[in-house]
Design a protein around this motif. Structure first.
Motif, mmCIF file in Angstrom:
data_model
loop_
_atom_site.group_PDB
_atom_site.id
_atom_site.type_symbol
_atom_site.label_atom_id
_atom_site.label_comp_id
_atom_site.label_asym_id
_atom_site.label_seq_id
_atom_site.Cartn_x
_atom_site.Cartn_y
_atom_site.Cartn_z
ATOM 1 N N THR A 58 1.512 13.722 4.016
ATOM 2 C CA THR A 58 0.496 12.958 3.310
ATOM 3 C C THR A 58 0.323 13.617 1.956
ATOM 4 O OG1 THR A 58 -0.650 12.320 5.337
ATOM 5 C CG2 THR A 58 -1.926 12.247 3.297
ATOM 6 N N VAL A 59 0.371 12.809 0.904
ATOM 7 C CA VAL A 59 0.171 13.329 -0.439
ATOM 8 C C VAL A 59 -1.010 12.611 -1.073
ATOM 9 C CG1 VAL A 59 2.575 13.983 -0.786
ATOM 10 C CG2 VAL A 59 1.822 11.738 -1.485
ATOM 11 N N CYS A 60 -1.627 13.292 -1.998
ATOM 12 C CA CYS A 60 -2.749 12.715 -2.726
ATOM 13 C C CYS A 60 -2.384 12.684 -4.200
ATOM 14 C CB CYS A 60 -4.009 13.557 -2.503
ATOM 15 S SG CYS A 60 -5.471 12.867 -3.290
ATOM 16 N N GLY A 86 -0.086 -1.265 2.092
ATOM 17 C CA GLY A 86 -1.413 -0.730 1.809
ATOM 18 C C GLY A 86 -1.796 -1.054 0.376
ATOM 19 N N THR A 87 -2.886 -0.449 -0.084
ATOM 20 C CA THR A 87 -3.361 -0.729 -1.437
ATOM 21 C C THR A 87 -3.493 0.562 -2.233
ATOM 22 O OG1 THR A 87 -5.659 -0.572 -0.736
ATOM 23 C CG2 THR A 87 -4.664 -2.760 -0.695
ATOM 24 N N GLY A 88 -3.287 0.448 -3.531
ATOM 25 C CA GLY A 88 -3.477 1.588 -4.420
ATOM 26 C C GLY A 88 -2.282 1.906 -5.285
ATOM 27 N N LEU A 89 -1.088 1.444 -4.900
ATOM 28 C CA LEU A 89 0.115 1.717 -5.687
ATOM 29 C C LEU A 89 0.720 0.422 -6.207
ATOM 30 C CD1 LEU A 89 2.013 4.369 -3.508
ATOM 31 C CD2 LEU A 89 0.533 4.779 -5.481
ATOM 32 N N GLU A 90 1.336 0.517 -7.387
ATOM 33 C CA GLU A 90 2.046 -0.606 -7.978
ATOM 34 C C GLU A 90 3.459 -0.135 -8.283
ATOM 35 O OE1 GLU A 90 1.509 -1.758 -12.368
ATOM 36 O OE2 GLU A 90 0.270 -3.194 -11.250
ATOM 37 N N ARG A 108 3.126 3.589 -9.497
ATOM 38 C CA ARG A 108 2.004 4.092 -10.290
ATOM 39 C C ARG A 108 0.745 3.886 -9.454
ATOM 40 N NH1 ARG A 108 2.857 1.613 -14.706
ATOM 41 N NH2 ARG A 108 4.001 3.361 -15.575
ATOM 42 N N ALA A 109 -0.099 4.889 -9.439
ATOM 43 C CA ALA A 109 -1.369 4.813 -8.710
ATOM 44 C C ALA A 109 -2.351 4.027 -9.567
ATOM 45 C CB ALA A 109 -1.893 6.219 -8.427
ATOM 46 N N VAL A 110 -2.743 2.836 -9.107
ATOM 47 C CA VAL A 110 -3.584 1.955 -9.913
ATOM 48 C C VAL A 110 -5.012 1.817 -9.394
ATOM 49 C CG1 VAL A 110 -1.662 0.632 -10.848
ATOM 50 C CG2 VAL A 110 -2.709 -0.083 -8.694
ATOM 51 N N ALA A 111 -5.246 2.128 -8.128
ATOM 52 C CA ALA A 111 -6.593 1.984 -7.562
ATOM 53 C C ALA A 111 -6.726 2.892 -6.347
ATOM 54 C CB ALA A 111 -6.837 0.535 -7.155
ATOM 55 N N ALA A 112 -7.946 3.259 -6.026
ATOM 56 C CA ALA A 112 -8.174 4.085 -4.833
ATOM 57 C C ALA A 112 -7.686 3.325 -3.609
ATOM 58 C CB ALA A 112 -9.654 4.414 -4.707
ATOM 59 N N GLY A 113 -7.054 4.033 -2.702
ATOM 60 C CA GLY A 113 -6.554 3.407 -1.486
ATOM 61 C C GLY A 113 -5.560 4.300 -0.776
ATOM 62 N N VAL A 145 0.435 7.991 1.210
ATOM 63 C CA VAL A 145 -0.067 8.358 -0.117
ATOM 64 C C VAL A 145 -1.530 7.932 -0.209
ATOM 65 C CG1 VAL A 145 0.171 8.028 -2.599
ATOM 66 C CG2 VAL A 145 2.207 8.076 -1.155
ATOM 67 N N ARG A 146 -2.363 8.872 -0.547
ATOM 68 C CA ARG A 146 -3.784 8.572 -0.787
ATOM 69 C C ARG A 146 -4.003 8.605 -2.296
ATOM 70 N NH1 ARG A 146 -4.912 11.703 4.155
ATOM 71 N NH2 ARG A 146 -5.425 10.126 5.697
ATOM 72 N N VAL A 147 -4.599 7.553 -2.829
ATOM 73 C CA VAL A 147 -4.895 7.482 -4.253
ATOM 74 C C VAL A 147 -6.392 7.674 -4.421
ATOM 75 C CG1 VAL A 147 -4.826 6.081 -6.350
ATOM 76 C CG2 VAL A 147 -2.992 5.881 -4.641
#
Length: 148
Positions: A58-60, A86-90, A108-113, A145-147
């Motif tokens: 797991t990466v942040c 999931g949500t948070g990456l584009e 690219r990390a675009v939103a928390a998720g 991946v946690r954003v």
């Protein structure tokens, strides 16, 4: 009883000192252990490079940061394209794949998720001649991946 030499004592001390002393703080941008619930955005990296050895990690990553994945495969055991759920990456342009069987991706990390990145490949190469042994095993790769 056999006398102990100073060299043997030094070697034993060095071996014992090295046990359990490695700690991954997650600040290097590399994959790290799962973050604790109390981690803040300051503990997340702005960039992470992921390889096949990072399976199960797991990466942040901070919003605006980037994840790059390179899975080295072969023509006989190619990686499937990396998928994201999931949500948070584009997805962004990962560049060129230079060798057949490799899988590359960039996000690219675009939103928390939270996003699960995954790929798979055959565990064994397909037989190239009649009578050769084959297997139906699949090697799976996944990273969370946690954003923040």
């Amino acid at each position: 009883m056999r006398p102990t030499t100073p060299l043997a004592l030094t070697a034993a001390a060095l071996l014992l000192a090295g046990c359990g002393s490695q700690e991954d703080t997650g600040s290097s941008g590399k994959a790290s252990e799962p973050p604790s619930p109390t981690r803040s955005a300051a503990d997340c990296a702005a960039h992470a490079e992921l390889k096949a050895a990072d399976r199960g990690r797991t990466v942040c990553v901070t919003r605006g940061g980037e994840i790059r994945i390179t899975l080295d495969g072969t023509t006989a055991r190619p990686w499937k394209p990396v998928t994201a759920s999931g949500t948070g990456l584009e997805a962004v342009n990962a560049g060129f794949v230079l060798q057949r069987g490799d899988a590359t991706a960039a996000y690219r990390a675009v939103a928390a998720g939270t996003v699960k990145l995954a790929s798979s490949r055959p565990l064994c190469a397909e037989p190239t001649a009649p009578g050769q042994v084959s297997c139906k095993g699949i090697e799976e790769w996944a990273v969370t991946v946690r954003v923040r």
